[in-house]
Design a protein around this motif. Sequence first.
Motif, PDB file in Angstrom:
ATOM      1  N   ASN A 231       0.812  -1.217   0.000  1.00  0.00           N
ATOM      2  CA  ASN A 231       0.000   0.000   0.000  1.00  0.00           C
ATOM      3  C   ASN A 231       0.844   1.266   0.000  1.00  0.00           C
ATOM      4  O   ASN A 231       0.515   2.250  -0.667  1.00  0.00           O
ATOM      5  N   ILE A 232       1.948   1.250   0.758  1.00  0.00           N
ATOM      6  CA  ILE A 232       2.846   2.411   0.797  1.00  0.00           C
ATOM      7  C   ILE A 232       3.455   2.638  -0.583  1.00  0.00           C
ATOM      8  O   ILE A 232       3.526   3.778  -1.066  1.00  0.00           O
ATOM      9  N   LYS A 233       3.904   1.569  -1.224  1.00  0.00           N
ATOM     10  CA  LYS A 233       4.480   1.670  -2.570  1.00  0.00           C
ATOM     11  C   LYS A 233       3.463   2.253  -3.548  1.00  0.00           C
ATOM     12  O   LYS A 233       3.787   3.159  -4.335  1.00  0.00           O
ATOM     13  N   GLU A 234       2.223   1.772  -3.496  1.00  0.00           N
ATOM     14  CA  GLU A 234       1.182   2.259  -4.404  1.00  0.00           C
ATOM     15  C   GLU A 234       0.880   3.736  -4.166  1.00  0.00           C
ATOM     16  O   GLU A 234       0.696   4.506  -5.119  1.00  0.00           O
ATOM     17  N   MET A 235       0.850   4.155  -2.902  1.00  0.00           N
ATOM     18  CA  MET A 235       0.562   5.563  -2.607  1.00  0.00           C
ATOM     19  C   MET A 235       1.674   6.471  -3.107  1.00  0.00           C
ATOM     20  O   MET A 235       1.410   7.541  -3.664  1.00  0.00           O
ATOM     21  N   ILE A 236       2.918   6.044  -2.904  1.00  0.00           N
ATOM     22  CA  ILE A 236       4.041   6.847  -3.393  1.00  0.00           C
ATOM     23  C   ILE A 236       3.984   6.963  -4.917  1.00  0.00           C
ATOM     24  O   ILE A 236       4.161   8.049  -5.479  1.00  0.00           O
TER      25      ILE A 236
END
Length: 200
Positions: A83-88
């Motif tokens: 999720n963090i990767k997708e948000m970035i």
Amino acid sequence: MSNELGETLQSLRGRMTLREAAEMIGISHTYLSNLEKGDKTKPSIETLKKIAEAYNYPYATLLIEAGYFDEMKSDIHQEYNKNIKEMIENLLEFVKVRPKNKDVESRLKQLLKKYIVVSENDSWNDLVSKTTTINDLDDKSTLYQEMYAIHQSVFEDDLADFLCNNTIYYKGVPVKDQDRKVIRSFLDVLFEGRDSTFES
């Protein structure tokens, strides 16, 4: 399998024989002996539930001692990483489309500095990779929440994002994916050449 579980099982059995305890639980005495010695593969959650009920012992404690919580932690970490990767990636794509909102990148880096070492030569791929090394689940959870707040503040008023990520209706009729493409094509033509006035 954790020897902590084996020691707990020995303690719970007390003065009962292996056969007596195994019969009460509903497993073989050989299997129970192996569990107590810690030389058997991790018991299933169904077996742990039987043991908890037989000994009137907290089921959750047995799950933790058997190592199931560690597996769950690993799954949670992986979900946060994804999720963090997708948000970035979403935020960087936003900056690419709207260069005037370059400050989003600095906001992101300031946030990441609270949890990882950020150097000038780090690419965004490097930074994403570093976030996966955050071992403290509480820290990773807090990072996710703070990043989500940035993500929401950036996208909450953007119609393009709304069209992509929400179930929408027109006069009670659901708007299909093909309809969304037509609407977005129309909006692209309508807003072509206009400057972004988005403020993050």
